[in-house]
Write a protein that holds these residues in place. Structure first.
Motif, short mmCIF file in Angstrom:
data_model
loop_
_atom_site.label_atom_id
_atom_site.label_comp_id
_atom_site.label_asym_id
_atom_site.label_seq_id
_atom_site.Cartn_x
_atom_site.Cartn_y
_atom_site.Cartn_z
N LEU A 1 -1.85 6.37 6.57
CA LEU A 1 -2.19 7.50 7.42
C LEU A 1 -3.71 7.67 7.55
CD1 LEU A 1 0.49 10.15 6.31
CD2 LEU A 1 0.37 8.89 8.48
N ASP A 2 -4.45 7.44 6.44
CA ASP A 2 -5.91 7.50 6.52
C ASP A 2 -6.44 6.47 7.51
OD1 ASP A 2 -6.05 9.57 4.74
OD2 ASP A 2 -6.37 8.29 2.98
N GLN A 3 -5.90 5.23 7.44
CA GLN A 3 -6.32 4.18 8.37
C GLN A 3 -5.98 4.59 9.81
OE1 GLN A 3 -8.10 1.69 8.00
NE2 GLN A 3 -7.57 0.01 9.39
N MET B 1 14.78 5.17 0.35
CA MET B 1 14.29 6.43 -0.20
C MET B 1 13.39 6.14 -1.41
SD MET B 1 14.73 9.74 0.42
CE MET B 1 16.40 10.01 1.01
N PRO B 2 12.18 6.70 -1.43
CA PRO B 2 11.28 6.45 -2.58
C PRO B 2 11.89 6.95 -3.87
CG PRO B 2 10.09 7.42 -0.73
CD PRO B 2 11.54 7.51 -0.39
N LEU B 3 11.51 6.33 -4.98
CA LEU B 3 11.98 6.75 -6.29
C LEU B 3 11.38 8.11 -6.64
CD1 LEU B 3 11.62 3.37 -8.20
CD2 LEU B 3 13.71 4.39 -7.27
N PRO B 4 12.03 8.82 -7.60
CA PRO B 4 11.50 10.15 -7.96
C PRO B 4 10.05 10.13 -8.38
CG PRO B 4 13.68 9.83 -8.87
CD PRO B 4 13.28 8.51 -8.27
N SER B 5 9.63 9.06 -9.04
CA SER B 5 8.23 8.97 -9.49
C SER B 5 7.27 8.84 -8.32
CB SER B 5 8.06 7.78 -10.44
OG SER B 5 8.40 6.58 -9.77
N GLN B 6 7.85 8.38 -7.15
CA GLN B 6 7.02 8.20 -5.97
C GLN B 6 7.16 9.39 -5.02
OE1 GLN B 6 8.90 4.66 -4.73
NE2 GLN B 6 7.73 3.33 -6.04
N HIS B 7 7.92 10.41 -5.45
CA HIS B 7 8.22 11.51 -4.54
C HIS B 7 8.20 12.81 -5.33
CE1 HIS B 7 11.51 13.73 -2.07
NE2 HIS B 7 10.30 14.23 -1.87
N SER B 8 7.24 13.66 -5.14
CA SER B 8 7.12 14.94 -5.84
C SER B 8 6.88 16.03 -4.82
CB SER B 8 5.99 14.90 -6.86
OG SER B 8 4.79 14.61 -6.20
N ASP B 9 7.33 17.22 -5.15
CA ASP B 9 7.21 18.34 -4.21
C ASP B 9 5.74 18.75 -4.04
OD1 ASP B 9 9.89 18.38 -3.92
OD2 ASP B 9 10.22 19.89 -5.52
N SER B 10 5.32 18.84 -2.79
CA SER B 10 3.95 19.26 -2.46
C SER B 10 4.00 20.01 -1.14
CB SER B 10 3.00 18.05 -2.34
OG SER B 10 2.99 17.32 -3.55
N ASP C 1 3.01 8.98 -1.47
CA ASP C 1 2.98 7.86 -2.41
C ASP C 1 4.07 6.83 -2.15
OD1 ASP C 1 0.82 8.86 -3.80
OD2 ASP C 1 2.08 10.06 -5.16
N ALA C 2 4.80 6.97 -1.06
CA ALA C 2 5.87 6.02 -0.75
C ALA C 2 5.27 4.65 -0.47
CB ALA C 2 6.66 6.50 0.46
N PRO C 3 5.77 3.58 -1.11
CA PRO C 3 5.20 2.24 -0.90
C PRO C 3 5.64 1.66 0.44
CG PRO C 3 7.05 2.13 -2.40
CD PRO C 3 6.84 3.58 -2.12
N MET C 4 4.78 0.82 1.00
CA MET C 4 5.10 0.15 2.27
C MET C 4 4.13 -1.01 2.46
SD MET C 4 3.69 3.16 4.78
CE MET C 4 4.46 2.41 6.20
N PRO C 5 4.43 -1.94 3.34
CA PRO C 5 3.53 -3.07 3.58
C PRO C 5 2.21 -2.60 4.23
CG PRO C 5 5.74 -3.57 4.36
CD PRO C 5 5.70 -2.12 4.05
N LYS C 6 1.17 -3.29 3.92
CA LYS C 6 -0.14 -2.95 4.48
C LYS C 6 -0.17 -3.29 5.97
CE LYS C 6 -4.96 -3.27 3.03
NZ LYS C 6 -5.88 -3.88 2.07
N THR D 1 0.86 -1.18 0.00
CA THR D 1 0.00 0.00 0.00
C THR D 1 0.90 1.23 0.00
OG1 THR D 1 -1.83 1.10 1.13
CG2 THR D 1 -0.13 0.09 2.51
N THR D 2 0.34 2.41 0.30
CA THR D 2 1.11 3.64 0.32
C THR D 2 1.04 4.26 1.71
OG1 THR D 2 -0.74 5.00 -0.41
CG2 THR D 2 0.68 4.04 -2.11
N LEU D 3 1.94 5.19 1.93
CA LEU D 3 1.95 5.87 3.23
C LEU D 3 0.66 6.67 3.43
CD1 LEU D 3 3.34 6.83 5.79
CD2 LEU D 3 4.55 8.55 4.44
N GLY D 4 0.14 7.25 2.34
CA GLY D 4 -1.10 8.03 2.47
C GLY D 4 -2.27 7.17 2.94
#
Length: 625
Positions: A451-453, A613-622, A481-486, A445-448
């Motif tokens: 965090l919602d859970q 460290m997440p890949l650039p596609s998984q990490h964008s400035d926000s 969007d960083a991937p991690m285990p559920k 899943t993703t970090l987002g």
């Protein structure tokens, strides 16, 4: 040879390459060596010929100077000259006999002054002949006055005349079988410088011939002494018995003549010609050596070189086979093991001792196979862990789909009655059931989403423990969007709430934030609480349970100390889910990643989730959330 190795195999290719290279180098070196050896031999032979002829010419000059001194001693003998003149005038027989004997004694003294003189002959202008020789003395050729040698002496004006080598005596008719070396000069009265006769001296030719033989380089070499009229004075030509066997002498008209004291070397023809001048007699000494004889001296060198080449070819073949085998054998073992890997056998290993590059290649292959085996095992364990987590989630919920559908219905009924607080709790519980029961997209899943859970869980907890717990979340949205285990955050948050914050008699604070380390390329999620903390014994037990090897028991991922931690922490439930989360992170990202736990009694607990460290596609400035 074809059975030993195939032409297109690495063994065959290396063998042909090494052998061809060695043979090409051998042929090149052999040709250069032979050419250089030939040049050196020709140069040394030429130098030797020049040295020999130079020494011989010098010896000739010394010998001729000695002969010249003999004739000069006779011409300067005043008594001899006086007696010759008186003998031509007097008529008394007794005085004539005495004078003749005196002349003979003078000639005898000169004769015995040298060992090589065979005969001394003095002829006065009146035709009187005086001889001193070992045999047949006084037997004179009566026709001597018509001979060329006599005329040449009479016309010489006192200059030394060298007649060279003769097959017999020029004046003694009884000595025609033994070769002699002949020279002479005209005798003059030193008072009025008038000719009074001639002297002819015959010497043993052996010193001359011995000196000539020193010039020879090979058995077929021929040496000639030639005067300025190209007449042969002496030579090393062997004597022949019959005229048929006699060879015609070479023509010296076209041969190069040296100037003064120079030495000429000519190798432009089929012979090596070396020439030098004898200054005393105006002679030229020629040494003629067939080049076939010089080449014959190179035959042994060629034969030796051929044997060496043959031996080197045999050695080169052996070395090429040995070297190619040493290189090819480890590669064959490596190829055989790769075929085993293709068949699914990852347990083998190649053990060879060869060149450093091949050893490095084999080591890399072994590490790759080991890594592949570990990855396969990790994937297997991860799959089992996912199934186990899914099973636990299903077991912990009774018909979750029915439950969250029922909870949704309760939420809408409460919403109609405007009970917002209870509605939010029911809605959060519904979302939690929905998230925990959805395993169709595997465990990633993703970090987002995590965090919602977490927020749904904290909504329930904050309503249950109203005013006792505060939550702070500070995570940049660029990491969501960083991937991690559920189900990674919830077990950690649950342990923090139940074991650390609920027992507090003060406000409990739960902080969640993220940080990154560019140097180590690590991404960390930090969960801190100011709860009751853990004892050192409990913290040590949890850490040991996380870092021990996992095993599979009843389809679940477990560790030896995990069960012990569960028993020892039955009251507080601290540490029940942490080893499972740690192992799932290690299975997904590698052994360098997982959980890091620090805790202090009555101060609080910090759990750090370490991921790559997440890949650039998984990490964008926000902007921050």
């Amino acid at each position: 040879m074809a059975r030993i190795f195939k032409r297109h195999s690495i063994h065959g290719r290396l063998f042909i390459l090494f052998l061809t290279s060695m043979l090409a180098l051998l042929i090149l070196v052999s040709v250069l060596y032979y050419q250089k050896t030939t040049e050196i031999i020709h140069s040394k032979i030429s130098d030797l010929a020049v040295k020999n002829i130079s020494q011989t010419v010098g010896l000739f000059d010394l010998m001729l100077e000695g002969y010249d001194s003999v004739t000069k001693s006779l011409n300067s003998n005043y008594e001899l000259l006086r007696l010759l003149q008186e003998r031509d005038k007097e008529e008394d027989a007794a005085i004539s006999v005495i004078n003749e004997r005196t002349i003979t004694n003078i000639l005898g003294a000169v004769y015995y002054s040298r060992d090589d003189i065979i005969g001394i002959h003095v002829i006065s202008n009146k035709g009187k002949v005086y001889n001193y020789e070992r045999r047949f003395a006084g037997i004179v050729d009566i026709n001597y006055s018509s001979t060329s040698w006599y005329k040449k002496l009479v016309e010489s004006n006192g200059k030394m005349q060298w007649f060279g080598l003769s097959e017999g005596s020029l004046i003694n008719s009884m000595l025609q079988q033994d070769p002699v070396f002949v020279f002479g000069r005209q005798l003059y009265d030193l008072t009025n410088y008038k000719p009074i006769g001639v002297v002819l001296i015959e010497t043993n030719p052996k010193p001359i011939l011995a000196a000539l033989s020193n010039v020879t380089i090979s058995p077929n070499s021929r040496v000639y002494i030639v005067d300025r009229d190209n007449r042969i004075i002496a030579s090393t030509e062997p004597a022949v018995e019959s005229p048929e066997d006699r060879k015609d002498p070479p023509s010296f008209a076209g041969l190069p003549r040296p100037k003064r004291n120079d030495i000429v070397v000519d190798n432009q023809t089929d012979q090596l010609i070396v020439a030098a001048n004898a200054a005393m007699a105006e002679w030229t000494v020629y040494s003629l050596t067939p080049k076939e004889d010089i080449s014959a001296e190179l035959a042994q060198t060629r034969l030796y070189l051929l044997f060496v080449i043959l031996a080197v070819i045999i050695i080169a073949t052996f070395l090429a086979s040995l070297i190619s085998r040493n290189i090819a054998s480890p590669l064959k073992l490596l190829i055989r093991e790769m075929k085993q890997v293709e068949l699914g056998n990852f347990r083998g290993a190649v053990n060879v001792k060869s060149f450093e590059e091949i050893n490095s290649l084999v080591s890399s292959f072994n590490r790759m196979v080991l890594r592949m085996d570990e990855l396969i095992e990790r994937i297997t364990l991860s799959s089992i862990s996912e199934k186990n987590a899914e099973l636990q989630a299903l077991q912990s919920q009774v018909n979750p789909h029915f439950l969250y559908n029922t909870l949704d219905m309760i939420y809408w009924m409460l919403d109609e009655r405007e009970n917002d607080r209870l509605g939010r709790v029911i809605l959060s519980l519904s979302h939690m059931f929905r998230y925990s029961s959805d395993w169709e997209e595997a465990s990633k899943t993703t970090l987002g989403q995590e965090l919602d859970q977490m927020r749904h869980y904290m909504t329930i907890i904050e309503n249950r423990l109203e005013g006792r717990i505060a939550t702070e979340i500070n995570i940049d949205t660029s990491w969501l969007d960083a991937p991690m285990p559920k189900m990674t955050l919830q077990p950690i948050i649950e342990n923090a709430v139940k074991s650390g914050l609920e027992p507090l008699d003060r406000l409990g604070v739960l902080r969640v934030y993220a940080e990154s380390d560019e140097k180590t390329q690590e991404f960390r999620i930090v969960i801190e609480d100011n709860g009751v903390g853990m004892s050192e014994e409990t913290l040590t037990a949890i850490r040991k349970s996380m870092y021990e090897p996992v095993f599979i028991k009843n389809g679940a991922v477990a560790a030896p100390r995990l069960a012990q931690a569960q028993k020892s922490e039955a009251r507080t439930r601290r540490g029940i889910g942490l080893p499972n989360v740690h192992h799932r992170l290690a299975l997904m990202f590698g052994d360098n990643y997982g959980l890091r736990i620090d805790s202090e009694q009555d101060v609080g607990t910090t759990v750090v989730i370490v991921m790559p460290m997440p890949l650039p596609s998984q990490h964008s400035d926000s902007p921050q959330h």
